[in-house]
Design a protein around this motif. Sequence first.
Motif: not given
Length: 76
Positions: A1-15
């Motif tokens: 998983m790329s770092f950007q994918a982590y950030l995208d998931t964090i955004h989806k989960k937390t806003g």
Amino acid sequence: MSFQAYLDTIHKKTGLTPADLRGLAEEQGWTEGGVLTPSTKSGTIVAWFKEHHDLGHGHSMAVFALLKGAKKEGDA
């Protein structure tokens, strides 16, 4: 998983966007002027995000890496 994918998931989960995460870090006293304070340990951030946003260890560590400056938006 790329770092950007982590950030995208964090955004989806937390806003929360990376800018929001940086602002939150300032509010929590983890950073001063955008720089991680020497007293702020990864465990503090991991525990807080697990408790308040139900993030797992890896995603919480991604927040730490962002705040530390080890990674940035768009990194693979």
